[in-house]
Design an enzyme around this catalytic site. Structure first.
Site, short mmCIF file in Angstrom:
data_model
loop_
_atom_site.label_atom_id
_atom_site.label_comp_id
_atom_site.label_asym_id
_atom_site.label_seq_id
_atom_site.Cartn_x
_atom_site.Cartn_y
_atom_site.Cartn_z
N GLU A 53 12.69 5.21 0.07
CA GLU A 53 12.48 3.93 0.72
C GLU A 53 13.65 2.99 0.43
OE1 GLU A 53 8.46 2.93 -1.04
OE2 GLU A 53 8.83 5.00 -1.59
N HIS A 59 8.86 3.99 4.96
CA HIS A 59 8.34 4.69 3.79
C HIS A 59 8.26 6.18 4.10
CE1 HIS A 59 5.84 5.54 0.35
NE2 HIS A 59 5.67 4.26 0.06
#
Ligand SMILES: *[C@@H]1O[C@H](CO)[C@@H](O)[C@H](O)[C@H]1NC(C)=O
Ligand SMILES: *[C@@H]1O[C@H](CO)[C@@H](O)[C@H](O)[C@H]1NC(C)=O
Ligand SMILES: *[C@@H]1O[C@H](CO)[C@@H](O)[C@H](O)[C@H]1NC(C)=O
Ligand SMILES: *[C@@H]1O[C@H](CO)[C@@H](O)[C@H](O)[C@H]1NC(C)=O
Ligand SMILES: *[C@@H]1O[C@H](CO)[C@@H](O)[C@H](O)[C@H]1NC(C)=O
Ligand SMILES: *[C@@H]1O[C@H](CO)[C@@H](O)[C@H](O)[C@H]1NC(C)=O
Ligand SMILES: *[C@@H]1O[C@H](CO)[C@@H](O)[C@H](O)[C@H]1NC(C)=O
Ligand SMILES: *[C@@H]1O[C@H](CO)[C@@H](O)[C@H](O)[C@H]1NC(C)=O
Ligand SMILES: *[C@@H]1O[C@H](CO)[C@@H](O)[C@H](O)[C@H]1NC(C)=O
Ligand SMILES: *[C@@H]1O[C@H](CO)[C@@H](O)[C@H](O)[C@H]1NC(C)=O
Ligand SMILES: *[C@@H]1O[C@H](CO)[C@@H](O)[C@H](O)[C@H]1NC(C)=O
Ligand SMILES: *[C@@H]1O[C@H](CO)[C@@H](O)[C@H](O)[C@H]1NC(C)=O
Length: 378
Positions: free
Chosen positions: A338, A184
């Site tokens: 992501e 992330h």
């Protein structure tokens, strides 16, 4: 080799392996790139690459204080590995093999990044460190997130010249269970040092040449099930050409595009299934620093989030910004990128993602990505 010589050799070998600094950061490096990590959430805390003038810039978000990550109430999953199921699960529930599982809802009516005991809230074990790589492992017990079966997951970060490789492997030896990982990563390619900038991300350009389809989402950023083609110059069009992140800011639906009160992006786009293997699927660049970042991945989709929910009260790191100025990150001050599979596919069997998201005894989950850094004129 005699035993005494072996002991000396072994001690030397150990000494040559990086140990964490006083603040717990492990540093690894390769020509043109240096990265730092902590075991909490298998987090990348700092990523240094050179800008177009040869100045080293720390291009990811994070904190100076490594002790703050675990207690940060905002928990933005800064450059961490969320799991076992990244992003949203609709209504905090899914049914697998005729059993319905109920998870803790932590994002309005939905579960985000798996709720309690999620991977991004845990201290991972460091299993291997070299000068240019580090590996972490986590044993995620059965039902720790309300999901069945124990999952064993490892992540290896390694550096090559100007390149960051990420590999996530997982197995679920006891029971079939959903697995969806990601790194992330939050970027700010100007490292908040652009003097004419209001520190927003809008002047960065993004190119997603194979992302021609978008998951339509509801007011809570949860996919409805509809996958739509992205039209040329439509709000999600980063495929026809590199576009500045604010290129569509005049569209009437830019304002609530990523849910109620959320402007910009927090959505899931699908890559073409017939894209060439190893192709660059995303290029993020900033004209000011001249830094450009190319993503390659084995994943079929991507989530992009332009940091709408930053409240302006969090500070960036002392490795960033301009000396003497405040360090507050504004709304829209970054972009998270992501690589992963389709969000909430566990509730959308019609998408046919079961082989990509459900893993059981004998199966191997394998997530692999790399970021290659350069400058716009190179
Ligand atoms: C790792 O880096 C240290 C410090 O720069 C160096 O002394 C050592 O030889 C390196 N080890 C390897 C295996 O390259
Ligand atoms: C770092 O964060 C921890 C946890 O919030 C806090 O206790 C500590 O005082 C902080 N240290 C510094 C130097 O700010
Ligand atoms: C969530 O619940 C609402 C209301 O019960 C329902 O309309 C919706 O289809 C559900 N969504 C999912 C993904 O299960
Ligand atoms: C789920 O239920 C259906 C209908 O009762 C049954 O045919 C199927 O075998 C069950 N599947 C599993 C994995 O138990
Ligand atoms: C993740 O797990 C931690 C520890 O159980 C919990 O405090 C936190 O609320 C969870 N995070 C989310 C986003 O649910
Ligand atoms: C780390 O390793 C120890 C020893 O094998 C184990 O007890 C512990 O559960 C591991 N921690 C995690 C987070 O997997
Ligand atoms: C699994 O976890 C959930 C939520 O943490 C809890 O409510 C439930 O009782 C647990 N189930 C089992 C079988 O332990
Ligand atoms: C991860 O899995 C891949 C594919 O199965 C394998 O090639 C690779 O060596 C594994 N990496 C690690 C660090 O275990
Ligand atoms: C953003 O880009 C525009 C040109 O597209 C330029 O005029 C402006 O100065 C840039 N702003 C910043 C803060 O770099
Ligand atoms: C900040 O700068 C960007 C890029 O130049 C621009 O799109 C945006 O409107 C500016 N925002 C504010 C609040 O000035
Ligand atoms: C989306 O585009 C594909 C390929 O161009 C086309 O086959 C399909 O019919 C389009 N779908 C919709 C809903 O327009
Ligand atoms: C939005 O519209 C305003 C007014 O027409 C214009 O000045 C601005 O450049 C436009 N912004 C973008 C990003 O197109």
């Amino acid at each position: 080799m005699k035993y005494a010589q072996y002991l000396v050799a072994a001690a030397t070998a150990v000494a040559a392996v990086p140990s964490p600094g006083a603040d717990g950061r492990y540093t690894i490096q390769a020509p043109g790139i240096r990265a730092q990590f902590i075991p909490y959430a298998a987090t990348l805390t700092n990523l240094f690459v050179k800008d177009k003038n040869g100045i080293e810039r720390d291009i990811v978000l994070g904190y100076d204080n490594t002790s703050f990550y675990p207690v940060d109430p905002g928990h933005p999953v800064y450059n961490a590995v969320p799991g076992r199921y990244a992003n949203r699960i609709g209504n905090g529930t899914f049914t697998l093999d005729n059993v319905t599982y109920n998870l803790v809802k932590n994002d309005g009516p939905n579960t985000l990044h798996s709720g309690p005991n999620n991977w991004s809230y845990r201290v991972w074990n460091v299993t291997d460190v070299t000068n240019s790589s580090i590996s972490f492992h986590l044993s995620d017990p059965s039902n720790s997130t309300g999901m069945p079966g124990r999952v064993e997951v490892s992540v290896t970060y390694s550096l090559e010249p100007n390149k960051w490789n990420i590999e996530i492997n997982a197995t679920s030896p006891e029971h079939r269970t959903p697995i969806q990982a990601t790194q992330h990563t939050y970027f700010q390619l100007d490292a908040f040092a652009n003097p004419s900038n209001n520190r927003t991300i809008w002047n960065h350009t993004l190119h997603l040449p194979y992302a021609k389809r978008a998951m339509i989402a509801d007011q809570n950023a949860l996919p409805t099930g509809v996958i739509a083609n992205i039209s040329k110059n439509g709000i999600d069009d980063f495929w026809t050409a590199p576009h500045k992140l604010d290129f569509a800011s005049n569209h009437s639906d830019f304002e609530n595009h990523c849910g109620t009160g959320c402007h910009g992006y927090n959505g899931n786009l699908a890559f073409d299934n017939d894209r060439p293997k190893g192709a660059v699927v995303a290029t993020l660049a900033s004209a000011w620093s001249g830094i450009k970042a190319d993503l390659r991945t084995n994943q079929d989709a991507i989530v992009i989030y332009t940091c709408n929910w930053n409240d302006g009260k969090t500070e960036f790191k002392s490795t960033q910004g301009i000396a003497g100025q405040d360090k507050f990150i504004p709304r829209d001050g970054c972009i998270a990128i992501e690589a992963q599979d389709y969000v909430d596919a566990v509730n959308h069997p019609e998408w046919g993602r079961e082989k990509k998201q459900i893993f059981g005894p004998g199966d191997k989950y394998h997530w692999q990505s790399s970021w290659t850094f350069g400058t716009l004129d190179s």
